[in-house]
Structures are given as C-alpha cells and as structure tokens.
Design an enzyme around this catalytic site. Structure first.
Site, PDB file in Angstrom:
ATOM      1  N   HIS A  20       0.853  -1.188   0.000  1.00 20.52           N
ATOM      2  CA  HIS A  20       0.000   0.000   0.000  1.00 20.52           C
ATOM      3  C   HIS A  20       0.892   1.243   0.000  1.00 20.52           C
ATOM      4  O   HIS A  20       2.126   1.133  -0.023  1.00 20.52           O
ATOM      5  CB  HIS A  20      -1.007  -0.027   1.151  1.00 20.52           C
ATOM      6  CG  HIS A  20      -0.423  -0.117   2.532  1.00 20.52           C
ATOM      7  ND1 HIS A  20       0.482   0.797   3.028  1.00 20.52           N
ATOM      8  CD2 HIS A  20      -0.609  -1.024   3.525  1.00 20.52           C
ATOM      9  CE1 HIS A  20       0.794   0.488   4.258  1.00 20.52           C
ATOM     10  NE2 HIS A  20       0.166  -0.636   4.580  1.00 20.52           N
ATOM     11  N   HIS A  23       3.951   1.623   2.421  1.00 21.64           N
ATOM     12  CA  HIS A  23       5.194   0.974   1.978  1.00 21.64           C
ATOM     13  C   HIS A  23       5.840   1.806   0.865  1.00 21.64           C
ATOM     14  O   HIS A  23       7.063   1.964   0.814  1.00 21.64           O
ATOM     15  CB  HIS A  23       4.918  -0.444   1.447  1.00 21.64           C
ATOM     16  CG  HIS A  23       4.137  -1.307   2.397  1.00 21.64           C
ATOM     17  ND1 HIS A  23       2.970  -1.932   2.038  1.00 21.64           N
ATOM     18  CD2 HIS A  23       4.351  -1.620   3.695  1.00 21.64           C
ATOM     19  CE1 HIS A  23       2.500  -2.610   3.081  1.00 21.64           C
ATOM     20  NE2 HIS A  23       3.313  -2.434   4.097  1.00 21.64           N
ATOM     21  N   CYS A 130       1.071 -10.126  19.817  1.00 23.76           N
ATOM     22  CA  CYS A 130       0.252  -9.518  18.754  1.00 23.76           C
ATOM     23  C   CYS A 130       0.733 -10.101  17.433  1.00 23.76           C
ATOM     24  O   CYS A 130       1.883  -9.894  17.043  1.00 23.76           O
ATOM     25  CB  CYS A 130       0.385  -7.993  18.728  1.00 23.76           C
ATOM     26  SG  CYS A 130      -0.418  -7.298  17.252  1.00 23.76           S
ATOM     27  N   CYS A 133       1.912  -7.413  14.844  1.00 19.01           N
ATOM     28  CA  CYS A 133       3.257  -6.860  15.092  1.00 19.01           C
ATOM     29  C   CYS A 133       4.300  -7.974  15.104  1.00 19.01           C
ATOM     30  O   CYS A 133       5.488  -7.702  15.031  1.00 19.01           O
ATOM     31  CB  CYS A 133       3.337  -6.156  16.444  1.00 19.01           C
ATOM     32  SG  CYS A 133       2.254  -4.762  16.640  1.00 19.01           S
ATOM     33  N   CYS A 147      -3.799  -4.350  21.435  1.00 21.25           N
ATOM     34  CA  CYS A 147      -2.544  -3.815  20.900  1.00 21.25           C
ATOM     35  C   CYS A 147      -2.679  -2.307  20.661  1.00 21.25           C
ATOM     36  O   CYS A 147      -3.685  -1.847  20.108  1.00 21.25           O
ATOM     37  CB  CYS A 147      -2.209  -4.529  19.585  1.00 21.25           C
ATOM     38  SG  CYS A 147      -0.746  -3.858  18.801  1.00 21.25           S
ATOM     39  N   HIS A 150      -2.547  -1.871  16.885  1.00 22.04           N
ATOM     40  CA  HIS A 150      -3.662  -2.525  16.173  1.00 22.04           C
ATOM     41  C   HIS A 150      -4.833  -2.630  17.137  1.00 22.04           C
ATOM     42  O   HIS A 150      -5.057  -3.694  17.739  1.00 22.04           O
ATOM     43  CB  HIS A 150      -3.232  -3.910  15.666  1.00 22.04           C
ATOM     44  CG  HIS A 150      -2.021  -3.868  14.792  1.00 22.04           C
ATOM     45  ND1 HIS A 150      -0.753  -4.126  15.251  1.00 22.04           N
ATOM     46  CD2 HIS A 150      -1.901  -3.538  13.486  1.00 22.04           C
ATOM     47  CE1 HIS A 150       0.096  -3.967  14.251  1.00 22.04           C
ATOM     48  NE2 HIS A 150      -0.567  -3.620  13.168  1.00 22.04           N
ATOM     49  N   LYS A 296      -6.076   5.396  10.679  1.00 22.18           N
ATOM     50  CA  LYS A 296      -4.944   4.515  10.431  1.00 22.18           C
ATOM     51  C   LYS A 296      -5.266   3.700   9.179  1.00 22.18           C
ATOM     52  O   LYS A 296      -6.404   3.261   8.999  1.00 22.18           O
ATOM     53  CB  LYS A 296      -4.776   3.589  11.637  1.00 22.18           C
ATOM     54  CG  LYS A 296      -3.545   2.740  11.580  1.00 22.18           C
ATOM     55  CD  LYS A 296      -3.406   1.980  12.882  1.00 22.18           C
ATOM     56  CE  LYS A 296      -2.475   0.810  12.820  1.00 22.18           C
ATOM     57  NZ  LYS A 296      -1.462   0.665  11.889  1.00 22.18           N
ATOM     58  N   LYS A 299      -6.167  -2.819   6.135  1.00 17.23           N
ATOM     59  CA  LYS A 299      -7.070  -3.621   5.323  1.00 17.23           C
ATOM     60  C   LYS A 299      -8.463  -3.614   5.954  1.00 17.23           C
ATOM     61  O   LYS A 299      -9.459  -3.458   5.280  1.00 17.23           O
ATOM     62  CB  LYS A 299      -6.516  -5.046   5.313  1.00 17.23           C
ATOM     63  CG  LYS A 299      -6.887  -5.869   4.126  1.00 17.23           C
ATOM     64  CD  LYS A 299      -6.130  -7.173   4.230  1.00 17.23           C
ATOM     65  CE  LYS A 299      -6.804  -8.280   3.499  1.00 17.23           C
ATOM     66  NZ  LYS A 299      -6.148  -9.572   3.769  1.00 17.23           N
TER      67      LYS A 299
END
Ligand code: MSP
Length: 471
Positions: A20, A23, A130, A133, A147, A150, A296, A299
């Site tokens: 995405h 990156h 997690c 992570c 998390c 997340h 954030k 997906k």
C-alpha cells in the site's frame, strides 16, 4: 558516513498482503536518497536494497486463508511488490526475500555463532502476543489487553519454551554507543526516546518459536523456528553476503523505516551485531507515520490505498511528488486524498508543467549561442540532503520554479524582438536546467524530459508534462 560508498535499506515488507502507499512512501524516499548518492559517488558505490519479509505466523495465517502453501502464497504476493516498485521507478539494486535459501543459510550461521558464544539460552516465555506486530508485549504496554498499534487486536497470552538472546547484557554498550553517536538514531528526538526506554530497563528476548512452522529452523534444535524479526533484521547483513560484490558495503549507511519498528532497528539489531562482533550501521532513520483522512491505514478499515491506483490517476512522477510532499519527513502526518488533485494541478500541471511549456514556446525560432549545460545539484539541495531533509529540498525546488515564473512574468520577454530575446533566454534555460538537475532524484522521468527539451539545438514546445485534471 563513508564518503566513498553508500548502502541504504528499506524495511523488508510483510507479504501477508499486497503493498500500500505506506510501503510506497518509505521506498520512494529511499529511492530519492539512493539516486542522490549515485550522482555523487557513482552507481558502483551505492547499494540500495529492498525486499520482503516472508516467514512467521502472520504470513502463515494469510497463506492458510488463501488456501495456498506458504511458499506459493509468498511467491504470488512478492510479484506485486516487484511490479509496483518497477512501476514507481524504484531503482533498488537488489531485492531480498527471506525465503531465499542463501539468506536462510546466513541467518543460521549467524545464530549458531551466537549460540556458540554463549549469548543464547533456553527458557520459558510467557507474554501477550500480537500477531500483526509479530511480537510480545507486557501487560503495561497494551491498551487494556488490546494492541496499541492494532486497536482491534486483543492480545493472546502465549507460553512456550524457547531460546532467548541475552539482550539485557548489551544495554550499557548500546547506551554508550548511542550517547557517543557510535551509530546515529535520527531524528534526534527518536534517539532520546530510545535512550529513555533502555534506561527503564530491558528484558532478554525470545529468538525462536516452538509453535510456528513457517520459518527457518534453528540449526541446533530443529524443533524450533527462528523468530521472524531476527530472521528479518538479518536481511541487511545477509544481502552483503549473498549478492555478488556487495560485501564492501557493510556496515549499512542508512536504515530507513517508520517509527513503528524503530525499537527493533535501534536496539535489538545493534545488540545482535555487537554480540557477534560485527560493525554497527551508521544511521537508523525513523520517519513518521501517516494516517488517511485521520484514520490509520489498514485492510480492515478498507482504506489501504494501492499505489497503482495513484499512478493510474497521477502518473509515476505525479504519485512520487504527491507522496513525498504529503507531510513533513520525520514527523507524523495525515494525508487527505481529496487534496491530491488540487495539489497536482497547482504544483505539477500549472507549476512546473506550465513553466516548461511557456519557456519552450519562448525559445522556438530563437538562435541561442553557447547553450548553458546543466550542472550537478545546487548547494541548497546538497545541504538539505546532508541534513536528511528531502522534503525541504523539494520545497526549495518549487520556490525556484515560482521565482522563475515570476521573473518571466515581470520581464515579459514575449514583448521583445527575437534578437533581444536571444540575449536573455540563455539565463532562463540555465535556471530551468538547474531545476531539472535538482529534480533528478525526486522525479527522474520529468527531470530527464526537461533536460531533453532544453538541450535540443532547436527547442520546440513539448507535450504537456502533466495534464491538468478537471476539478
Ligand atoms: N516486516 C517488518 C519489517 C522488517 S525490517 C527488518 C514490517 N513490515 S511492514 O510491512 O509492516 O512495513 C512497515 C513499514 O512500512 C513501516 O516501518 C514504514 O516504513 C512503512 N509504512 C507502512 N505504513 C505506513 C504509514 N502509514 N506511514 C508511514 N510509513 C508506513 O514491519
């Protein structure tokens, strides 16, 4: 930093899903640095590495969900990465995959060395894991068991017997190295964060997993696989061993990443190297994290943007420009996609695009003696790069574009005779060529087009560099 060679890395990205724009952001910045240093040191003295992180439970789970064996699954997703970096004109010299048997071998040798040196022992680990992570947290580090990175993931308690690296033994050495700039953690506030965290005390870390099948087996105990983060960090080192003629590039000059994974890169990585007597990298740079319209990117939120979509809309250099200038490098930021079109029109179609068209039109039918040659980077650009401020370098280029635009408007050369024009135009050409040279690391195709247009014997108005988008 060594003056004669430059080795830059991006994180190796997880292949649980396709790339995405998060990156893409890091990879484009790394590409900008690599291109800048290639101009300075020559191609053969720069090594730019990117790649993929392919082992561990997260990837194993995604492969399972896709109904594919893990290796088939990773082979499939890796293609997306390779393709998208090519599309974005990323000039990496090598692409490393952690499933490359040559990398696996280096990792095993490295860990066996640590084991033989007594830096690894067997113990029992109990903690909250997690899977996103791929790491353990203590209860205090979580948000009521969820998390922090997340928020939808409730951490699961895991307990297993595995092998530990004596990370704690290296805290003092690492602190000293950090405080004396034995390696630099940048920006400086990040270094202070890391120092503060180490001073609070650190625990040894588990470096193997009994329950994870998809990984590199520990050489002395094949019932366990190597923890995915240890396997992944070692890519930076193994790349210098497995690709031809890359050994001279160790130690790395610059590891680039976002702040989410700085702890691994600014502490654990260096401790592993120290433990094996290997020279430390020079700089670890953690840029900020960006959200999309305040959210954030993930997906599950359905807002993970595929870089290909942006390229479809704004072209390769348009996408590079919009991502590079979306927020200040080093800080956190928010990207509002609705503003991209406006920015594209203002800075690219009307900005550099329009300037090049007007100037080229002005040069049509004009005899120009002693056409100026384009040069290297302006001192200002060099300064920005030496301070790791690529975004300031772009701002400088755009202020140059604006100045040239304003001078053209006030000089009004189109009111002059051809003879008079011939006298002042070389100065404009020199300035646009300097802009194009400065642009080279950022927008390589656009830079080349501009240099081509103004290096012709007979200059003529080109196709627009960036087509204006209807609002
Ligand atoms: N596989 C590990 C890295 C191992 S390196 C030895 C990993 N992979 S990842 O796919 O999750 O990539 C994380 C990195 O992607 C971040 O550190 C950053 O470089 C980039 N980014 C992902 N999302 C981003 C943003 N929203 N903002 C800025 N950078 C982003 O962690």
């Amino acid at each position: 930093m060594s003056k004669s060679k430059f080795y830059i890395t991006t994180p190796i990205y997880y292949v649980n899903d396709k790339p995405h724009i998060g990156h893409a952001y890091t990879t484009i910045i790394a590409d900008v640095f690599a291109r800048f240093w290639r101009e300075k040191f020559g191609d053969e003295n720069v090594f730019f590495l990117t790649g993929t992180d392919e082992h561990g439970s997260k990837v194993e789970k995604s492969a399972d969900e896709a109904g594919l064996p893990p290796k088939d699954f990773t082979d499939k997703v890796v293609k997306d990465y390779v393709e998208v970096w090519k599309l974005l004109n990323i000039s990496n010299d090598e692409f490393i995959r952690t499933t490359d048997p040559r990398h696996e071998k280096v990792v095993q040798i490295f860990l066996q060395d640590l084991y033989d040196k007594g830096q690894i022992y067997k113990g029992t680990y109990k903690g909250l894991y997690c899977i996103e992570c791929e790491r353990f947290y203590t209860k205090d580090e979580t948000n009521s068991g969820y998390c922090v990175l997340h928020p939808k993931i409730k951490l699961t308690e895991q307990e297993e017997e595995n092998y530990f690296f004596k990370l704690r033994d290296f805290s003092q050495k690492i602190l000293q190295a950090l405080e004396r700039d034995g390696y630099l953690v940048l920006p400086p506030e990040r270094k202070n964060e890391i120092i503060g965290k180490i001073k609070q005390g650190i625990n040894n870390i588990s470096i193997s997993r009994a329950a994870v099948q998809w990984g590199i087996p520990l050489p002395w105990d094949k019932s366990q696989t190597i923890y995915v983060w240890i396997d992944a960090l070692l890519n930076y080192y193994s790349a210098t061993k497995i690709f031809p003629d890359r050994e001279k590039f160790w130690p790395a000059s610059l590891h680039l990443m976002a702040k989410d994974i700085l702890w691994f890169h600014a502490l654990i990585w260096e401790a592993l190297l120290l433990a094996n007597g290997i020279e430390l990298p020079k700089i670890v740079y953690a840029h900020g994290f960006f959200t999309i319209d305040g959210q954030k990117m993930s997906k599950s939120f359905g807002n993970a943007i595929d870089p290909k979509e942006l390229v479809g809309e704004y072209g390769v250099d348009g996408t590079r420009y919009l991502l590079l200038t979306a927020f200040s490098f080093g800080s956190d930021g928010d990207i509002s996609l609705s503003k991209f079109k406006e920015k594209y029109n203002a800075d690219l179609a009307n900005g550099i695009g329009n300037l090049v068209s007007r100037l080229a039109k002005l040069c049509e039918n004009i005899e120009i003696q002693d056409k100026p040659r384009n040069k290297g980077f302006s001192a200002e650009i060099e300064k920005c790069f030496s301070k790791f401020k690529p975004d300031e370098a772009i701002k400088f280029i755009w202020s140059d574009i604006k100045r040239l635009d304003e001078d053209l408007a006030s000089d009004a050369p189109w009111t002059l005779t051809n003879g008079e024009k011939g006298k002042i135009i070389p100065n404009y050409i020199e300035r646009i060529l300097s802009i194009a040279s400065n642009l080279r690391p950022f927008l390589p195709e656009t830079s080349e087009k501009i240099i081509n247009i103004f290096s012709q014997k007979k200059i003529s108005k080109p196709e627009p560099l960036f087509l204006r988008k209807p609002q």
